[in-house]
Design a protein around this motif. Structure first.
Motif, PDB file in Angstrom:
ATOM      1  N   PRO A 758      37.824 -16.273 -32.220  1.00  0.00           N
ATOM      2  CA  PRO A 758      38.710 -16.839 -33.251  1.00  0.00           C
ATOM      3  C   PRO A 758      38.356 -18.282 -33.615  1.00  0.00           C
ATOM      4  O   PRO A 758      38.587 -18.703 -34.756  1.00  0.00           O
ATOM      5  CB  PRO A 758      40.091 -16.757 -32.604  1.00  0.00           C
ATOM      6  CG  PRO A 758      39.831 -16.675 -31.147  1.00  0.00           C
ATOM      7  CD  PRO A 758      38.564 -15.914 -31.006  1.00  0.00           C
ATOM      8  N   ALA A 759      37.812 -19.036 -32.642  1.00  0.00           N
ATOM      9  CA  ALA A 759      37.404 -20.406 -32.953  1.00  0.00           C
ATOM     10  C   ALA A 759      36.271 -20.404 -33.967  1.00  0.00           C
ATOM     11  O   ALA A 759      36.259 -21.189 -34.926  1.00  0.00           O
ATOM     12  CB  ALA A 759      36.989 -21.128 -31.677  1.00  0.00           C
ATOM     13  N   LEU A 760      35.312 -19.513 -33.780  1.00  0.00           N
ATOM     14  CA  LEU A 760      34.219 -19.394 -34.741  1.00  0.00           C
ATOM     15  C   LEU A 760      34.743 -18.895 -36.087  1.00  0.00           C
ATOM     16  O   LEU A 760      34.285 -19.332 -37.152  1.00  0.00           O
ATOM     17  CB  LEU A 760      33.147 -18.445 -34.193  1.00  0.00           C
ATOM     18  CG  LEU A 760      32.386 -18.931 -32.951  1.00  0.00           C
ATOM     19  CD1 LEU A 760      31.546 -17.802 -32.364  1.00  0.00           C
ATOM     20  CD2 LEU A 760      31.497 -20.119 -33.292  1.00  0.00           C
ATOM     21  N   ALA A 761      35.700 -17.962 -36.027  1.00  0.00           N
ATOM     22  CA  ALA A 761      36.276 -17.436 -37.264  1.00  0.00           C
ATOM     23  C   ALA A 761      36.945 -18.535 -38.079  1.00  0.00           C
ATOM     24  O   ALA A 761      36.944 -18.497 -39.312  1.00  0.00           O
ATOM     25  CB  ALA A 761      37.284 -16.336 -36.934  1.00  0.00           C
ATOM     26  N   ASN A 762      37.506 -19.538 -37.407  1.00  0.00           N
ATOM     27  CA  ASN A 762      38.149 -20.640 -38.115  1.00  0.00           C
ATOM     28  C   ASN A 762      37.166 -21.360 -39.037  1.00  0.00           C
ATOM     29  O   ASN A 762      37.514 -21.767 -40.141  1.00  0.00           O
ATOM     30  CB  ASN A 762      38.736 -21.629 -37.108  1.00  0.00           C
ATOM     31  CG  ASN A 762      39.302 -22.871 -37.779  1.00  0.00           C
ATOM     32  OD1 ASN A 762      40.382 -22.827 -38.352  1.00  0.00           O
ATOM     33  ND2 ASN A 762      38.577 -23.978 -37.724  1.00  0.00           N
ATOM     34  N   PHE A 763      35.922 -21.492 -38.586  1.00  0.00           N
ATOM     35  CA  PHE A 763      34.924 -22.190 -39.387  1.00  0.00           C
ATOM     36  C   PHE A 763      34.192 -21.266 -40.357  1.00  0.00           C
ATOM     37  O   PHE A 763      33.700 -21.714 -41.389  1.00  0.00           O
ATOM     38  CB  PHE A 763      33.890 -22.867 -38.470  1.00  0.00           C
ATOM     39  CG  PHE A 763      34.458 -23.988 -37.643  1.00  0.00           C
ATOM     40  CD1 PHE A 763      34.635 -25.249 -38.187  1.00  0.00           C
ATOM     41  CD2 PHE A 763      34.845 -23.776 -36.331  1.00  0.00           C
ATOM     42  CE1 PHE A 763      35.172 -26.287 -37.430  1.00  0.00           C
ATOM     43  CE2 PHE A 763      35.370 -24.805 -35.567  1.00  0.00           C
ATOM     44  CZ  PHE A 763      35.539 -26.070 -36.123  1.00  0.00           C
TER      45      PHE A 763
END
Length: 775
Positions: A758-763
């Motif tokens: 999800p952290a990667l999805a944020n960017f």
């Protein structure tokens, strides 16, 4: 796939449910019947890279060279020395007993009692020699004195006789039988060594030590049999935890049962293909069970959700199939193709592991993806499971809400920085990761195992190591004793004896020097190689077998090493290549690697070294391409693959810290870990994308994703880690190492999917996925 096509597929499947169940029942009975005949596969040739240059060189001389497959039986006198009649009679009995073992090279057995081990001395009348224990031996004090005198002038001290004269060895080369009914059954051979040699002849006065490839593999198989117990323990743990989580015994039995059926199918298919299970692929049935449970948890969770919504078993099963068959199929196909990338490593045991894992995953596509929904359509979910799911659907979980903040910009930025730092640290640590064995003895076994204690005794009490690297010196026919070739060999032996880790060397040059010394009244000033061809010819008239071939076109140089650790082999092989590059001359002599057990080990290490990076590229490439085809987004691929890559890097760092080298037993772990780990990312991303297409923002979409599938991912990772963690208590060290590594990968793949994705999805995907009504 469109909704209409999905409905057509569902209707086609669920209309013929009885036919499907009957078909599965018949197939299970058929494969189960064949699975009972599965055999352990332990061929020596499967353990070596037959296409490697070293082994190809050896195979050209296979009738003239040993493949390094031998055993040594060492008899130790607990008190006194070997020069007693009781000891020598026991040595004779052991020599006679081993002669009748199937698979031994009877003509080349060596001990103080065999005629091919002789003494030689120089007298005024010339050379004189004979058998070390002569036919006239009668056990008297005079005979024992004669045997002692013969041993001292035989050159066997440190080889067949210990340096301290407290033990003697029976050297037993094994025949290279790669197929047919006469191939060596190492499990039976090892048991026979225990029953007919150790148990029969060991007593309060004498102790038996046995080392060699056959004994090591036999001990591995003996210890590996405990894997079946760990498998049953893992099934039990999984069943209990799944029952507690699902609150439905029907669903639990269906998931566990279908996963076990997949294992039965896998083993049955392997048996039908004429393949068995070797000590290195015994982990595969557990992994197939683990993958089955992983997908099964997703299915029963989704079924409970749909049962709460529609309250109809058949309709809930259809909706479950519709929701999950695309991500499940993608994950399983990724697993299967990813596992098959191990086929690129040209070592048969790893290739067989690839086949076994690939077949198992293909079985899961049918047994889990198809059979579980069909069973659920009849069995349904328990009221307790539906009530539990209704509470979760309506609740606002504090835990999931907290974890969902991983998708928020601030937390995501911190997470990515932590991942970058962790990945950089892992890469820095893993730069010291070694290829091959890092411990003396048999690293696959624990240091206090019987085999390693025997191996330590041999290394501590004999000048000549059991780790032998053989360099084949090829010359024109009848020219292996030409003075030019002999001088090259002499320089080569001197070159190698100055390499750290090399104990000594032996070749026809050694024989020539000793004989020339004998011609000159034993004066060691003459212990050098002459340039006069006639003298050389006279000195090599009686060369022992194995130092030249029949037409004198091959003269091996035997190099005794301190051990077979990766550093030792690397130094020795590099030194041989350095000399060969400078000195090779086809008209005189060519120095070719390699034979001996250390030569085979070096070839294996080299194969793994070259194949490991290609394997990683292929497994990640295949998984990435399949994700790209399914999600049609490079951003999605990055979100799914990066957490897996971080886990692989950290796993290699862990191997470095724990002193675990990359070898036949550990190399497949990374590919298998990636194959299982990708499932988590696929399920989470599929759900996340679906909720974002409904119009939810990223953080809320991830919260809803966690409510639906987060528990299943966490449960699967923890349960499988607990199950495989039982391997840490295995009697076999390499299985314990696999348990540590797989436990780590199961947990970190779970953490990566929950935290980093999800952290990667944020960017990468925030604002990129539009609601369906706006597309």
């Amino acid at each position: 796939m469109s909704t209409n096509k999905s409905s057509m597929l569902e209707n086609s499947i669920f209309k013929i449910r009885p036919v499907i169940l009957i078909g599965f029942l018949l197939l299970t009975v058929f494969f189960g019947y064949n699975a009972k005949d599965v055999k352990l596969s332990t061929e020596f040739e499967k353990m070596v890279p037959l296409k490697h240059e070293f082994i190809q060189n050896l195979l050209r001389h296979i009738d003239e060279m040993s493949l390094g497959n031998d055993i040594r039986i060492v008899i130790e006198a607990k008190e006194g020395d070997i020069y007693t009649d009781d000891f020598l009679q026991l040595l004779r009995q052991v020599t006679d007993e081993i002669f009748y073992f199937q698979g031994v090279d009877k003509a080349n057995i060596q001990s103080l009692w065999t005629a091919n081990v002789r003494w030689m001395e120089v007298t005024e009348d010339g050379f004189r020699g004979g058998e070390i224990i002569p036919p006239s031996y009668d056990g008297s004090a005079t005979s024992l004195d004669q045997v002692q005198h013969n041993v001292l002038r035989s050159g066997q001290v440190g080889r067949l006789v210990a340096d301290n004269f407290q033990s003697a060895t029976v050297y037993v080369p094994l025949l290279d039988q790669s197929g047919g009914k006469n191939k060596i059954d190492y499990k039976a051979f090892s048991k026979q060594l225990e029953s007919d040699i150790r148990d029969k002849f060991q007593n309060d006065k004498f102790e038996i030590h046995i080392v060699g490839f056959a004994k090591k593999i036999g001990d591995l198989i003996e210890g590996a049999s405990g894997v079946a117990l760990f498998f049953l323990i893992a099934i039990g743990i999984t069943f209990v935890l799944l029952l507690i989580d699902s609150k439905c015994i029907r669903s639990t039995m269906i998931v566990v049962g279908c996963s076990v059926i997949a294992v039965v199918w896998q083993v049955g298919i392997l048996t039908l293909l004429g393949k068995g299970i070797d000590p290195y692929s015994m982990l595969v049935p557990f992994l197939i069970f683990a993958i089955g449970v992983s997908h099964g948890v997703q299915l029963i969770n989704e079924f409970a959700v749909e049962s709460f919504r529609v309250n109809m078993k058949l309709e809930a099963a259809k909706l479950t199939f519709r929701a999950l068959y695309v991500p499940a199929l993608l994950a399983l196909v990724s697993d299967a193709i990813g596992f098959m990338t191990l086929w690129t490593i040209e070592i048969h045991v790893i290739q067989d592991l690839a086949i076994s894992a690939g077949l198992g995953v293909c079985a899961l596509i049918l047994t889990n993806l198809l059979m579980i929904p069909v069973f659920l359509s009849y069995a349904g979910a328990s009221p307790a499971a539906i009530r539990s799911m209704s509470k979760k659907e309506s609740s606002d979980s504090v835990i999931w809400r907290t974890i969902a903040k991983c998708a928020s910009p601030k937390v995501a930025a911190v997470s990515v920085v932590i991942a970058i730092i962790g990945g950089a640290a892992g890469m820095y640590i893993s730069k010291d990761l070694k290829i091959g064995d890092l411990d003396a003895g048999a690293p696959e076994l624990w240091p206090d195992s019987r085999y390693n204690l025997d191996d330590k005794y041999v290394n501590d009490n004999y000048s000549v190591s059991a780790d032998v690297l053989v360099v084949m010196v090829e010359t024109p026919a009848y020219a292996c004793t030409d003075s030019k070739a002999m001088r090259k060999m002499d320089r080569f032996m001197w070159h190698m004896e100055n390499v750290p880790g090399v104990q000594s060397t032996l070749s026809v040059v050694t024989v020539s020097k000793r004989v020339i010394t004998g011609f000159n009244e034993g004066n060691w000033k003459w212990a050098s190689l002459t340039r006069v061809q006639d003298i050389i010819n006279n000195s090599v008239q009686t060369v022992p077998g194995g130092l030249v071939n029949t037409d004198c076109s091959l003269a091996p140089v035997i190099i005794f090493l301190d051990d077979h650790k990766a550093e030792t082999l690397d130094r020795a092989v590099a030194a041989v290549k350095e000399f060969a590059e400078a000195e090779n001359d086809p008209d005189i002599a060519t120095f070719v690697l390699a034979s001996g057990n250390a030569g085979v080990e070096a070839a294996t290490n080299d194969t793994i070294s070259h194949a490991q990076n290609m394997m990683k590229v292929l497994v990640y490439g295949v998984v990435s391409i399949l994700c790209l085809i399914t999600f049609r987004s490079i951003r999605a691929v990055i979100c799914i693959i990066v957490p897996l890559a971080l886990t692989s890097i950290l796993c290699q760092a862990l191997m470095t810290v724990l002193g675990i080298g990359v070898k036949v037993a550990t190399l497949p772990v990374i590919a298998l870990g990636v194959g299982i780990g990708v499932d988590y990312g696929i399920y989470i991303y599929t759900r996340l994308k679906g909720f974002m297409e409904q119009g939810l923002d990223l953080e809320e979409a991830y919260f809803q994703t966690l409510k639906v599938t987060g528990k299943a991912v966490c449960f699967t990772g923890l349960t499988l880690a607990i199950g495989v963690g039982t391997w840490i208590f295995s009697d076999i060290k390499f299985q314990a190492n696999m348990g540590v590594l797989l436990t780590f990968m199961f947990l970190w793949n779970m953490v990566g999917a929950i935290w980093l994705l999800p952290a990667l999805a944020n960017f990468l995907i925030r604002g990129k996925i539009k609601p369906i009504n706006q597309q």
